[in-house]
Design a protein around this motif. Structure first.
Motif, PDB file in Angstrom:
ATOM      1  N   TYR A   1       0.813  -1.218   0.000  1.00 23.03           N
ATOM      2  CA  TYR A   1       0.000   0.000   0.000  1.00 23.03           C
ATOM      3  C   TYR A   1       0.845   1.267   0.000  1.00 23.03           C
ATOM      4  O   TYR A   1       0.377   2.324  -0.424  1.00 23.03           O
ATOM      5  N   ALA A   2       2.075   1.181   0.442  1.00 28.27           N
ATOM      6  CA  ALA A   2       2.963   2.351   0.399  1.00 28.27           C
ATOM      7  C   ALA A   2       3.387   2.665  -1.032  1.00 28.27           C
ATOM      8  O   ALA A   2       3.825   3.779  -1.324  1.00 28.27           O
ATOM      9  N   HIS A   3       3.240   1.685  -1.932  1.00 26.79           N
ATOM     10  CA  HIS A   3       3.659   1.861  -3.319  1.00 26.79           C
ATOM     11  C   HIS A   3       2.494   1.928  -4.305  1.00 26.79           C
ATOM     12  O   HIS A   3       2.631   2.461  -5.404  1.00 26.79           O
ATOM     13  N   PHE A   4       1.353   1.360  -3.923  1.00 25.32           N
ATOM     14  CA  PHE A   4       0.158   1.372  -4.766  1.00 25.32           C
ATOM     15  C   PHE A   4      -1.052   1.662  -3.886  1.00 25.32           C
ATOM     16  O   PHE A   4      -1.153   1.115  -2.786  1.00 25.32           O
ATOM     17  N   GLU A   5      -1.971   2.478  -4.381  1.00 28.28           N
ATOM     18  CA  GLU A   5      -3.149   2.820  -3.598  1.00 28.28           C
ATOM     19  C   GLU A   5      -4.072   1.619  -3.399  1.00 28.28           C
ATOM     20  O   GLU A   5      -4.806   1.557  -2.424  1.00 28.28           O
ATOM     21  N   GLY A   6      -4.035   0.702  -4.314  1.00 22.16           N
ATOM     22  CA  GLY A   6      -4.892  -0.472  -4.222  1.00 22.16           C
ATOM     23  C   GLY A   6      -4.769  -1.300  -5.482  1.00 22.16           C
ATOM     24  O   GLY A   6      -3.902  -1.071  -6.335  1.00 22.16           O
ATOM     25  N   LYS A   7      -5.662  -2.254  -5.617  1.00 26.63           N
ATOM     26  CA  LYS A   7      -5.626  -3.194  -6.728  1.00 26.63           C
ATOM     27  C   LYS A   7      -5.788  -2.486  -8.081  1.00 26.63           C
ATOM     28  O   LYS A   7      -5.108  -2.818  -9.049  1.00 26.63           O
ATOM     29  N   THR A   8      -6.670  -1.485  -8.149  1.00 29.17           N
ATOM     30  CA  THR A   8      -6.875  -0.757  -9.406  1.00 29.17           C
ATOM     31  C   THR A   8      -5.615  -0.002  -9.803  1.00 29.17           C
ATOM     32  O   THR A   8      -5.275   0.079 -10.988  1.00 29.17           O
ATOM     33  N   ASP A   9      -4.899   0.527  -8.835  1.00 28.76           N
ATOM     34  CA  ASP A   9      -3.648   1.236  -9.120  1.00 28.76           C
ATOM     35  C   ASP A   9      -2.610   0.272  -9.693  1.00 28.76           C
ATOM     36  O   ASP A   9      -1.859   0.618 -10.609  1.00 28.76           O
ATOM     37  N   ILE A  10      -2.594  -0.954  -9.200  1.00 29.20           N
ATOM     38  CA  ILE A  10      -1.688  -1.975  -9.751  1.00 29.20           C
ATOM     39  C   ILE A  10      -2.098  -2.304 -11.180  1.00 29.20           C
ATOM     40  O   ILE A  10      -1.244  -2.425 -12.072  1.00 29.20           O
ATOM     41  N   LEU A  11      -3.393  -2.415 -11.427  1.00 22.80           N
ATOM     42  CA  LEU A  11      -3.875  -2.696 -12.778  1.00 22.80           C
ATOM     43  C   LEU A  11      -3.451  -1.585 -13.741  1.00 22.80           C
ATOM     44  O   LEU A  11      -2.959  -1.862 -14.840  1.00 22.80           O
TER      45      LEU A  11
END
Length: 198
Positions: free
Chosen positions: A55-65
């Motif tokens: 979570y420190a690197h991506f806001e959530g699953k959608t951000d990873i997508l």
């Protein structure tokens, strides 16, 4: 002044490397089980860190997508541009880029499904991603190539959008309905291009 305990802050290169590692694992899970199987907890286990580190690197699953979409589109553009390096002449350059674009998606069906057929994502998230300048640049290259072929073309946008939608359509059909006896993707792309540049 006393030093605080803990790990020193990561450099930009280290942050990018860690984000890339997370993205690589997310893509592996996606390929094996689909994007529904990607979770922050599972990624943390795969990468070997706490979920809060993800979570420190991506806001959530959608951000990873969105990160994966950007990575795949960058890979596709690099593939097209690399093939263009040795091509001269406006028509030949447009032909090479068009064939390379379709070939990329036909040769990487999992990438096609990830970018163009992802589930569990809102229309607003897709719109935000698509309207980003970096995303649009991957498609604007075709506007530039069409301008080289038709310098006095009045509606370059219409021609570009028609070409892009046709190329994506060819890849969509080949990737999602493989049992239909399609003509060769290269031949279909050539036919599309002949109509576009006539």
């Amino acid at each position: 002044m006393a030093r605080t305990a803990g790990r020193p802050p990561r450099s930009k290169a280290e942050i990018q490397e860690f984000r890339s590692k997370i993205g690589k694992h997310a893509l592996e899970i996606y390929r094996a089980e689909g994007f529904a199987a990607v979770s922050m907890r599972r990624l943390a286990k795969e990468v070997g860190c706490a979920p809060m580190t993800i979570y420190a690197h991506f806001e959530g699953k959608t951000d990873i997508l969105k990160y994966l979409w950007a990575d795949v589109l960058r890979d596709m553009s690099n593939d097209v541009e690399k093939k263009l390096e040795s091509v001269v002449g406006p028509r030949e350059r447009l032909r090479s880029a068009t064939q390379s674009f379709v070939d990329y998606w036909v040769d990487h069906p999992d990438h096609f499904r990830l970018v163009f057929m992802s589930n569990d994502v809102t229309r607003a998230d897709v719109s935000t991603f698509m309207m980003d300048d970096d995303t649009l640049a991957h498609f604007r290259m075709f506007s530039s190539l069409i301008k080289e072929v038709h310098p006095k073309e009045h509606d370059v946008k219409m021609t570009t959008d028609t070409l892009i939608s046709g190329m994506i359509g060819i890849a969509l059909c080949v990737n999602t309905i493989p049992d239909y006896p399609w003509a060769d993707a290269t031949s279909m792309t050539e036919q599309l291009l002949t109509i576009i540049i006539a």
